[in-house]
Design a protein around this motif. Structure first.
Motif, PDB file in Angstrom:
ATOM      1  N   LEU A  38      16.632  -0.110  19.913  1.00 45.23           N
ATOM      2  CA  LEU A  38      15.993  -0.096  20.888  1.00 45.23           C
ATOM      3  C   LEU A  38      14.882  -1.387  20.900  1.00 45.23           C
ATOM      4  CD1 LEU A  38      15.117   0.599  23.815  1.00 45.23           C
ATOM      5  CD2 LEU A  38      13.484   2.149  23.164  1.00 45.23           C
ATOM      6  N   SER A  39      14.907  -2.206  21.687  1.00 50.03           N
ATOM      7  CA  SER A  39      14.101  -3.358  21.387  1.00 50.03           C
ATOM      8  C   SER A  39      12.708  -2.833  21.842  1.00 50.03           C
ATOM      9  CB  SER A  39      14.470  -4.714  22.001  1.00 50.03           C
ATOM     10  OG  SER A  39      14.286  -4.502  23.393  1.00 50.03           O
ATOM     11  N   PHE A  40      11.523  -3.610  21.379  1.00 55.95           N
ATOM     12  CA  PHE A  40      10.102  -3.240  21.951  1.00 55.95           C
ATOM     13  C   PHE A  40       9.942  -3.700  23.578  1.00 55.95           C
ATOM     14  CE2 PHE A  40       5.611  -3.858  21.965  1.00 55.95           C
ATOM     15  CZ  PHE A  40       5.327  -2.256  21.822  1.00 55.95           C
ATOM     16  N   ALA A  41      10.661  -4.891  23.932  1.00 52.69           N
ATOM     17  CA  ALA A  41      10.701  -5.402  25.292  1.00 52.69           C
ATOM     18  C   ALA A  41      11.388  -4.287  26.253  1.00 52.69           C
ATOM     19  CB  ALA A  41      11.255  -6.461  25.379  1.00 52.69           C
ATOM     20  N   ASP A  42      12.408  -3.821  25.708  1.00 52.76           N
ATOM     21  CA  ASP A  42      13.138  -2.686  26.423  1.00 52.76           C
ATOM     22  C   ASP A  42      12.531  -1.435  26.652  1.00 52.76           C
ATOM     23  OD1 ASP A  42      15.272  -4.593  27.021  1.00 52.76           O
ATOM     24  OD2 ASP A  42      16.469  -3.888  25.380  1.00 52.76           O
ATOM     25  N   PHE A  43      11.841  -1.034  25.806  1.00 49.58           N
ATOM     26  CA  PHE A  43      10.950   0.152  25.524  1.00 49.58           C
ATOM     27  C   PHE A  43       9.920  -0.006  26.416  1.00 49.58           C
ATOM     28  CE2 PHE A  43       7.012   1.718  23.602  1.00 49.58           C
ATOM     29  CZ  PHE A  43       7.330   3.040  23.847  1.00 49.58           C
ATOM     30  N   LEU A  44       9.325  -1.004  26.495  1.00 45.43           N
ATOM     31  CA  LEU A  44       8.111  -1.262  27.427  1.00 45.43           C
ATOM     32  C   LEU A  44       8.581  -1.291  29.009  1.00 45.43           C
ATOM     33  CD1 LEU A  44       5.945  -3.955  25.616  1.00 45.43           C
ATOM     34  CD2 LEU A  44       5.427  -1.487  25.721  1.00 45.43           C
ATOM     35  N   VAL A  45       9.706  -1.770  29.202  1.00 45.46           N
ATOM     36  CA  VAL A  45      10.034  -2.105  30.543  1.00 45.46           C
ATOM     37  C   VAL A  45      10.476  -0.501  30.811  1.00 45.46           C
ATOM     38  CG1 VAL A  45      12.246  -2.709  31.776  1.00 45.46           C
ATOM     39  CG2 VAL A  45      11.047  -4.369  30.393  1.00 45.46           C
ATOM     40  N   ARG A  46      11.025   0.263  30.017  1.00 42.36           N
ATOM     41  CA  ARG A  46      11.761   1.562  30.418  1.00 42.36           C
ATOM     42  C   ARG A  46      10.326   2.251  30.785  1.00 42.36           C
ATOM     43  NH1 ARG A  46      15.180   4.687  25.941  1.00 42.36           N
ATOM     44  NH2 ARG A  46      16.678   2.755  26.533  1.00 42.36           N
ATOM     45  N   ARG A  47       9.408   2.300  30.160  1.00 35.85           N
ATOM     46  CA  ARG A  47       8.179   2.965  30.288  1.00 35.85           C
ATOM     47  C   ARG A  47       7.253   2.488  31.467  1.00 35.85           C
ATOM     48  NH1 ARG A  47       7.317   8.077  28.605  1.00 35.85           N
ATOM     49  NH2 ARG A  47       8.530   8.606  26.753  1.00 35.85           N
ATOM     50  N   GLY A  48       7.680   1.355  31.905  1.00 41.86           N
ATOM     51  CA  GLY A  48       6.751   0.440  33.090  1.00 41.86           C
ATOM     52  C   GLY A  48       5.348   0.216  32.337  1.00 41.86           C
ATOM     53  N   LEU A  49       5.281  -0.303  31.159  1.00 43.95           N
ATOM     54  CA  LEU A  49       4.191  -0.609  30.551  1.00 43.95           C
ATOM     55  C   LEU A  49       4.099  -2.226  30.102  1.00 43.95           C
ATOM     56  CD1 LEU A  49       4.118   2.458  27.747  1.00 43.95           C
ATOM     57  CD2 LEU A  49       2.888   2.202  29.998  1.00 43.95           C
ATOM     58  N   LEU A  50       2.764  -2.463  29.924  1.00 44.85           N
ATOM     59  CA  LEU A  50       2.379  -3.936  29.232  1.00 44.85           C
ATOM     60  C   LEU A  50       1.991  -3.945  27.973  1.00 44.85           C
ATOM     61  CD1 LEU A  50       0.686  -4.995  32.697  1.00 44.85           C
ATOM     62  CD2 LEU A  50       3.070  -5.911  32.061  1.00 44.85           C
ATOM     63  N   LEU A  51       2.324  -4.755  27.217  1.00 48.90           N
ATOM     64  CA  LEU A  51       1.665  -4.650  25.769  1.00 48.90           C
ATOM     65  C   LEU A  51       0.270  -5.405  26.278  1.00 48.90           C
ATOM     66  CD1 LEU A  51       3.181  -6.422  22.608  1.00 48.90           C
ATOM     67  CD2 LEU A  51       1.201  -7.469  23.403  1.00 48.90           C
ATOM     68  N   ARG A  52      -0.482  -4.756  25.580  1.00 46.37           N
ATOM     69  CA  ARG A  52      -2.185  -5.234  25.602  1.00 46.37           C
ATOM     70  C   ARG A  52      -2.525  -6.143  24.584  1.00 46.37           C
ATOM     71  NH1 ARG A  52      -5.785  -2.052  28.568  1.00 46.37           N
ATOM     72  NH2 ARG A  52      -7.106  -3.657  28.029  1.00 46.37           N
ATOM     73  N   SER A  53      -2.431  -7.432  24.564  1.00 48.54           N
ATOM     74  CA  SER A  53      -2.715  -8.053  23.555  1.00 48.54           C
ATOM     75  C   SER A  53      -4.146  -8.381  23.261  1.00 48.54           C
ATOM     76  CB  SER A  53      -1.881  -9.600  23.665  1.00 48.54           C
ATOM     77  OG  SER A  53      -2.613 -10.501  24.619  1.00 48.54           O
ATOM     78  N   ASP A  54      -5.016  -8.013  24.287  1.00 48.39           N
ATOM     79  CA  ASP A  54      -6.448  -8.273  24.364  1.00 48.39           C
ATOM     80  C   ASP A  54      -6.963  -7.092  23.766  1.00 48.39           C
ATOM     81  OD1 ASP A  54      -5.364  -6.560  26.804  1.00 48.39           O
ATOM     82  OD2 ASP A  54      -7.403  -6.434  27.028  1.00 48.39           O
ATOM     83  N   LEU A  55      -6.115  -6.180  23.189  1.00 47.24           N
ATOM     84  CA  LEU A  55      -6.772  -5.013  22.366  1.00 47.24           C
ATOM     85  C   LEU A  55      -6.778  -5.197  21.091  1.00 47.24           C
ATOM     86  CD1 LEU A  55      -5.379  -1.697  24.148  1.00 47.24           C
ATOM     87  CD2 LEU A  55      -7.592  -3.095  24.536  1.00 47.24           C
ATOM     88  N   LEU A  56      -6.098  -6.494  20.378  1.00 48.16           N
ATOM     89  CA  LEU A  56      -5.995  -7.015  19.227  1.00 48.16           C
ATOM     90  C   LEU A  56      -6.830  -8.193  18.766  1.00 48.16           C
ATOM     91  CD1 LEU A  56      -2.033  -7.121  18.788  1.00 48.16           C
ATOM     92  CD2 LEU A  56      -3.690  -5.356  17.614  1.00 48.16           C
ATOM     93  N   GLY A  57      -7.531  -7.984  17.467  1.00 45.42           N
ATOM     94  CA  GLY A  57      -8.168  -9.227  17.163  1.00 45.42           C
ATOM     95  C   GLY A  57      -7.681  -9.773  15.754  1.00 45.42           C
TER      96      GLY A  57
END
Length: 296
Positions: free
Chosen positions: A149-168
């Motif tokens: 499973l790709s990470f993009a497909d996983f997020l789409v399946r879950r209806g989620l957005l990667l939160r890049s603002d939570l990283l530094g």
């Protein structure tokens, strides 16, 4: 090879370094990778989540490290659900192009979920998922690990957005040229999302701990905790910060110029150093004990 502290130093390094200096060893190209210093606030300041790599691991067995791993080429796809600073903005701070920046940030978030069960993603740009436990989550995590499973497909399946603002972005280290397994690794800091908890989800680790950076550094100095130079270096750099939020704020001004070890021969003595990090300099005397690694 033993040292006075807990610095990881494989016994085959001297022979490989000599082979490299003689032109007998061709450096392999490093693989892009990302790792995350996951922080949790406590009464005495933030603690960082660390795992101990199994002694059987070919690379850095027995050493303490952070959740992380290699970039999946699919992380460069343009359909990754995204929130926070755009890949083009990350590209400027990470020192790469936009597609590579996206892949590196994706790897940081994906590997944290794969190895620690913590997911830096949410249904909206201002929220983060609060619970990642249960059989369905575990099945998807396992599918990510196996690359089914790709990470993009996983997020789409879950209806989620990667939160890049939570990283530094915190640091960038490249495995020395004489190592057979090389990684170009970006280190990030992030705070443990409220409601989530870590667990040892990695098949590569036999132990996980939450530990204050100062305590981990002390354990290294006493020779009790084995670590590679990038790990102990980033731990020492975290000590001044009284909270995860302070560390994330400090990440905005971090210098992400890559650190790459240098090795040279001084007569029969090997001098191994990491520019800007004098504590890791090693001088190894004596002639090689046998055939070089390049001949094996």
């Amino acid at each position: 090879m033993s040292t006075s502290n807990g610095q990881w130093y494989p016994p085959e390094w001297p022979d490989r370094i000599r082979a490299l200096t003689r032109g007998e060893l061709r450096p392999v190209s490093p693989r892009r990778a990302a790792t995350v210093l996951l922080l949790r606030d406590g009464a005495d300041g933030p603690a960082v989540h660390m795992l101990r790599r199994r002694a059987s691991m070919a690379f850095a067995g027995g050493a303490y490290a952070y959740p992380g791993g290699s970039v999946d080429p699919r992380d460069e796809r343009g359909d990754v659900p995204w929130a926070g600073p755009a890949p083009a903005q990350w590209a400027r701070s990470l020192g790469v192009d936009a597609a590579s920046a996206q892949a590196i940030v994706c790897a940081a978030v994906r590997e944290t979920f794969e190895e620690a069960g913590v997911l830096l993603a949410g249904p909206t740009p201002g929220t983060v998922v609060a619970d990642t436990t249960g059989p369905e989550w575990e099945a998807e995590r396992a599918a990510l690990v196996s690359r089914e499973l790709s990470f993009a497909d996983f997020l789409v399946r879950r209806g989620l957005l990667l939160r890049s603002d939570l990283l530094g972005g915190w640091a960038r280290w490249i495995t020395p040229e004489f190592e057979p397994r090389r990684y170009d690794t970006w280190f990030f800091v992030a705070a443990l999302p409220e409601g989530q908890r870590t667990r040892n989800a990695s098949t590569e680790a036999d132990r996980t701990v939450w530990i204050r950076p100062a305590d981990a550094a002390d354990g290294f100095d006493r020779g009790e905790l084995l670590m590679m130079p990038p790990t102990i270096s980033t731990l020492r750099e975290l000590r001044p910060y009284g909270s995860a939020a302070e560390a994330l704020t400090a990440a905005r001004d971090r210098d992400l110029t890559p650190v790459l070890a240098r090795a040279r021969l001084d007569g029969e003595e090997i001098v191994l150093s990491w520019p800007g990090h004098d504590e890791f300099t090693r001088r190894v005397a004596g002639k090689p004990s046998g055939p070089s690694e390049a001949d094996r």
